[in-house]
Design a protein around this motif. Sequence first.
Motif, PDB file in Angstrom:
ATOM      1  N   ALA A  46     -29.664  28.444  12.034  1.00  0.00           N
ATOM      2  CA  ALA A  46     -28.544  27.844  12.761  1.00  0.00           C
ATOM      3  C   ALA A  46     -28.852  27.905  14.245  1.00  0.00           C
ATOM      4  CB  ALA A  46     -27.237  28.578  12.464  1.00  0.00           C
ATOM      5  N   ILE A  47     -28.650  26.784  14.936  1.00  0.00           N
ATOM      6  CA  ILE A  47     -28.815  26.759  16.392  1.00  0.00           C
ATOM      7  C   ILE A  47     -27.472  26.347  16.992  1.00  0.00           C
ATOM      8  CG2 ILE A  47     -30.013  25.720  18.340  1.00  0.00           C
ATOM      9  CD1 ILE A  47     -32.484  25.534  16.670  1.00  0.00           C
ATOM     10  N   VAL A  48     -26.972  27.170  17.903  1.00  0.00           N
ATOM     11  CA  VAL A  48     -25.620  27.036  18.435  1.00  0.00           C
ATOM     12  C   VAL A  48     -25.684  26.723  19.926  1.00  0.00           C
ATOM     13  CG1 VAL A  48     -23.402  28.217  18.737  1.00  0.00           C
ATOM     14  CG2 VAL A  48     -24.824  28.722  16.733  1.00  0.00           C
ATOM     15  N   GLY A  49     -24.784  25.861  20.392  1.00  0.00           N
ATOM     16  CA  GLY A  49     -24.721  25.564  21.816  1.00  0.00           C
ATOM     17  C   GLY A  49     -23.485  24.771  22.155  1.00  0.00           C
ATOM     18  N   SER A  50     -23.121  24.759  23.417  1.00  0.00           N
ATOM     19  CA  SER A  50     -21.989  23.955  23.864  1.00  0.00           C
ATOM     20  C   SER A  50     -22.410  22.501  23.960  1.00  0.00           C
ATOM     21  CB  SER A  50     -21.491  24.453  25.221  1.00  0.00           C
ATOM     22  OG  SER A  50     -22.554  24.464  26.156  1.00  0.00           O
ATOM     23  N   GLY A  51     -21.439  21.612  24.198  1.00  0.00           N
ATOM     24  CA  GLY A  51     -21.730  20.198  24.283  1.00  0.00           C
ATOM     25  C   GLY A  51     -22.782  19.903  25.340  1.00  0.00           C
ATOM     26  N   GLY A  52     -23.801  19.137  24.967  1.00  0.00           N
ATOM     27  CA  GLY A  52     -24.867  18.801  25.893  1.00  0.00           C
ATOM     28  C   GLY A  52     -26.022  19.771  25.889  1.00  0.00           C
ATOM     29  N   ALA A  53     -25.904  20.892  25.169  1.00  0.00           N
ATOM     30  CA  ALA A  53     -26.984  21.876  25.139  1.00  0.00           C
ATOM     31  C   ALA A  53     -28.151  21.416  24.275  1.00  0.00           C
ATOM     32  CB  ALA A  53     -26.459  23.217  24.634  1.00  0.00           C
ATOM     33  N   GLY A  54     -27.907  20.439  23.410  1.00  0.00           N
ATOM     34  CA  GLY A  54     -28.992  19.886  22.603  1.00  0.00           C
ATOM     35  C   GLY A  54     -29.267  20.622  21.313  1.00  0.00           C
ATOM     36  N   ALA A  55     -28.294  21.393  20.815  1.00  0.00           N
ATOM     37  CA  ALA A  55     -28.509  22.153  19.578  1.00  0.00           C
ATOM     38  C   ALA A  55     -28.815  21.244  18.400  1.00  0.00           C
ATOM     39  CB  ALA A  55     -27.278  23.014  19.283  1.00  0.00           C
ATOM     40  N   LEU A  56     -28.063  20.139  18.287  1.00  0.00           N
ATOM     41  CA  LEU A  56     -28.251  19.253  17.136  1.00  0.00           C
ATOM     42  C   LEU A  56     -29.599  18.545  17.211  1.00  0.00           C
ATOM     43  CD1 LEU A  56     -24.673  17.692  16.786  1.00  0.00           C
ATOM     44  CD2 LEU A  56     -25.578  19.826  15.838  1.00  0.00           C
ATOM     45  N   THR A  57     -29.998  18.136  18.411  1.00  0.00           N
ATOM     46  CA  THR A  57     -31.303  17.498  18.577  1.00  0.00           C
ATOM     47  C   THR A  57     -32.421  18.445  18.162  1.00  0.00           C
ATOM     48  OG1 THR A  57     -30.492  16.130  20.392  1.00  0.00           O
ATOM     49  CG2 THR A  57     -32.864  16.442  20.250  1.00  0.00           C
ATOM     50  N   THR A  58     -32.294  19.700  18.535  1.00  0.00           N
ATOM     51  CA  THR A  58     -33.318  20.687  18.210  1.00  0.00           C
ATOM     52  C   THR A  58     -33.467  20.856  16.708  1.00  0.00           C
ATOM     53  OG1 THR A  58     -32.782  21.845  20.264  1.00  0.00           O
ATOM     54  CG2 THR A  58     -34.067  23.057  18.625  1.00  0.00           C
ATOM     55  N   VAL A  59     -32.352  20.958  16.023  1.00  0.00           N
ATOM     56  CA  VAL A  59     -32.418  21.157  14.577  1.00  0.00           C
ATOM     57  C   VAL A  59     -32.965  19.917  13.890  1.00  0.00           C
ATOM     58  CG1 VAL A  59     -31.066  21.624  12.506  1.00  0.00           C
ATOM     59  CG2 VAL A  59     -30.568  22.862  14.608  1.00  0.00           C
ATOM     60  N   ASN A  60     -32.603  18.750  14.367  1.00  0.00           N
ATOM     61  CA  ASN A  60     -33.126  17.518  13.781  1.00  0.00           C
ATOM     62  C   ASN A  60     -34.652  17.458  13.938  1.00  0.00           C
ATOM     63  OD1 ASN A  60     -32.696  15.055  12.415  1.00  0.00           O
ATOM     64  ND2 ASN A  60     -32.800  13.915  14.324  1.00  0.00           N
ATOM     65  N   LEU A  61     -35.162  17.894  15.092  1.00  0.00           N
ATOM     66  CA  LEU A  61     -36.599  17.924  15.304  1.00  0.00           C
ATOM     67  C   LEU A  61     -37.280  18.928  14.373  1.00  0.00           C
ATOM     68  CD1 LEU A  61     -36.635  17.682  19.201  1.00  0.00           C
ATOM     69  CD2 LEU A  61     -37.537  15.972  17.613  1.00  0.00           C
ATOM     70  N   LEU A  62     -36.641  20.068  14.154  1.00  0.00           N
ATOM     71  CA  LEU A  62     -37.190  21.051  13.215  1.00  0.00           C
ATOM     72  C   LEU A  62     -37.273  20.476  11.804  1.00  0.00           C
ATOM     73  CD1 LEU A  62     -35.443  24.367  14.333  1.00  0.00           C
ATOM     74  CD2 LEU A  62     -37.895  23.853  14.463  1.00  0.00           C
ATOM     75  N   LEU A  63     -36.239  19.733  11.407  1.00  0.00           N
ATOM     76  CA  LEU A  63     -36.262  19.111  10.083  1.00  0.00           C
ATOM     77  C   LEU A  63     -37.419  18.129   9.976  1.00  0.00           C
ATOM     78  CD1 LEU A  63     -35.025  18.485   7.292  1.00  0.00           C
ATOM     79  CD2 LEU A  63     -33.558  16.815   8.423  1.00  0.00           C
ATOM     80  N   GLU A  64     -37.625  17.332  11.018  1.00  0.00           N
ATOM     81  CA  GLU A  64     -38.716  16.360  10.990  1.00  0.00           C
ATOM     82  C   GLU A  64     -40.071  17.054  10.916  1.00  0.00           C
ATOM     83  OE1 GLU A  64     -38.742  13.021  13.565  1.00  0.00           O
ATOM     84  OE2 GLU A  64     -36.570  12.974  13.784  1.00  0.00           O
ATOM     85  N   ALA A  65     -40.218  18.143  11.655  1.00  0.00           N
ATOM     86  CA  ALA A  65     -41.481  18.879  11.618  1.00  0.00           C
ATOM     87  C   ALA A  65     -41.721  19.466  10.231  1.00  0.00           C
ATOM     88  CB  ALA A  65     -41.467  19.989  12.677  1.00  0.00           C
ATOM     89  N   ALA A  66     -40.678  20.021   9.644  1.00  0.00           N
ATOM     90  CA  ALA A  66     -40.819  20.609   8.311  1.00  0.00           C
ATOM     91  C   ALA A  66     -41.121  19.553   7.264  1.00  0.00           C
ATOM     92  CB  ALA A  66     -39.544  21.365   7.954  1.00  0.00           C
ATOM     93  N   SER A  67     -40.465  18.409   7.393  1.00  0.00           N
ATOM     94  CA  SER A  67     -40.697  17.322   6.445  1.00  0.00           C
ATOM     95  C   SER A  67     -42.138  16.826   6.535  1.00  0.00           C
ATOM     96  CB  SER A  67     -39.723  16.173   6.720  1.00  0.00           C
ATOM     97  OG  SER A  67     -40.005  15.060   5.900  1.00  0.00           O
ATOM     98  N   ALA A  68     -42.641  16.678   7.767  1.00  0.00           N
ATOM     99  CA  ALA A  68     -44.021  16.229   7.944  1.00  0.00           C
ATOM    100  C   ALA A  68     -45.010  17.226   7.350  1.00  0.00           C
ATOM    101  CB  ALA A  68     -44.308  16.017   9.427  1.00  0.00           C
TER     102      ALA A  68
END
Length: 572
Positions: A10-32
């Motif tokens: 889980a990656i947590v952050g306030s609005g604009g911190a980019g938590a969701l972007t970070t997790v999405n990138l991790l998913l893409e890396a894991a999928s690759a």
Amino acid sequence: MTASSSISIAIVGSGGAGALTTVNLLLEAASAAGWHGLFTRTLGPQIRGGEAAGLLRLATHPVDCLPDQFDLIIGIDWLNAHRFGSEIKAGPQTLVISDPRGGEPPPMVTESGARVVEIEMKEIAKSISGGRPNMIALGIASRLLGFGVEQVFALIAKRLGGKGTSAMEASRAGIKAGFEAAKGVRFEAQLEKPVPGEARRWLLSGNEAAALGAIRGGVRFAAAYPITPATEILEWLSPNLAKVGGVLLQAEDELAAINMIIGASYGGTPSLTATSGPGLSLMIEAIGLATAAEIPIVVIDVMRGGPSTGIPTKSEQTDLNIAIYGLHGDAPHLVLAPQSVSDSLFTTQWATYLAEALQSPAIVLSDQFMGQSRAAIERPADVAFIGARSVATSISGGYKRYAMAPGGISAMALPGMPGGQYTADGLTHTERGIPTSGAADHLAQLDKRRDKLERFNYGDHWASIEGTGDIAIVTWGSLTGAAREAAARAAADGLNVRLIAPRLLSPVQPERFAAALEGVARLLVVEQTHSGQFLRYLRAHYDLPAKTRALNRPGPLPITAGEIHRAIIDWR
């Protein structure tokens, strides 16, 4: 370190911190790299901005639900994280990376016994021109999960290549700095190596999968009004419908949208709208019109917390009653529910096929969890469900649009067909479509609309039925994954548990359900509602074992596999 087949972050952050972007990138890396994965998000009630957390589960096998507890939590900052803290479970085995300048960790961390390691992500980011804390977090997570830094660099080049050299360099520097900052941090959980696959996995959300399923099923017109959490269906359809010669129109409201798709379908074009609970409420009268006039349409309802505006960003299964029983009068129609991100494609395609074949409205009940989750999955199989409407080809004599045809399916004339004029409205009508108040005509048309749905052979797709044993879990929709995992845990304990998850909720299937329950002495009904809507639906239509229990609660807290497993074990 211990290798595991599943690990959760889980990656947590306030609005604009980019938590969701970070997790999405991790998913893409894991999928690759070859792993399966499921990424969902939890947000505050404001829809945009405010607190946010990306929740990710990676595995060597398909995953359709979140874990009981998280192995790694990274707090870019903790601003208002307590608002959804109950959704992110930690324990003594959890590693928490916390920025000491990001505020006080919430009770989900301080009261869990988790091990906390402080890394000054914001300060590290400040030392980099254009640096962002979420790239530091991405580097930390990548090292702890065992991803190589070059592997993440390649992904960044793909995702940020269009943003310019400076953005690329800042991101690479941030990832490298985070990678170095995590050096020496002990993290016990590690993923087993992925099973090699021949084809690269798909990355898509449940909403995108549903939209693709609709196109595969033949939908070529969509009209809708944006609403959380269904809007991504429209965003995906807008460019992709055009590629197959279709059209999407953003309507001024839900009333316009539903009537637009009825009109398009009346003209011969398979049509769809997507909405959530408040929008479905507005569409109910028009769905009744489509039922009476026997005009096929597909309505995807991505359910959220209710009633009224409720919690737009959280998941719930509480539109079951309105979807099945909400139309006034006796108005039989189709209601289906996908069971996972991947299954959203199949179920929506099947719903489109059924709507067209049976000349009936079909409501597809997805939900926020499934619709807005993003998954790394195997490529879904191509299936041959393409809507095949019975269309009149030649007309001689008086055309009977609503004739008592075999199977209840009467040929539909399209506008402009010589001799095919008829009235399609909500009034009770004769076989020729002439309005009537006669009791015999009313009964005949009621029977026709009921029988065509009840006598149709839906095959084995009506439900997922797995396992044996005298204990069964009955659930539906997005809880199917958690129930399946709970059954697997029970099997590891030496207890055989059956899983029954209907995909077709209406019309009911009493004979098939009775066969699925044969030999079951105890039944656990699992659902995400406050009032037990699914249990009441089952009791209304099926004979259940005397020993039947319910495990239910409303959103936003999901019901986990561990809770279902414990409920089964406690009942032994």
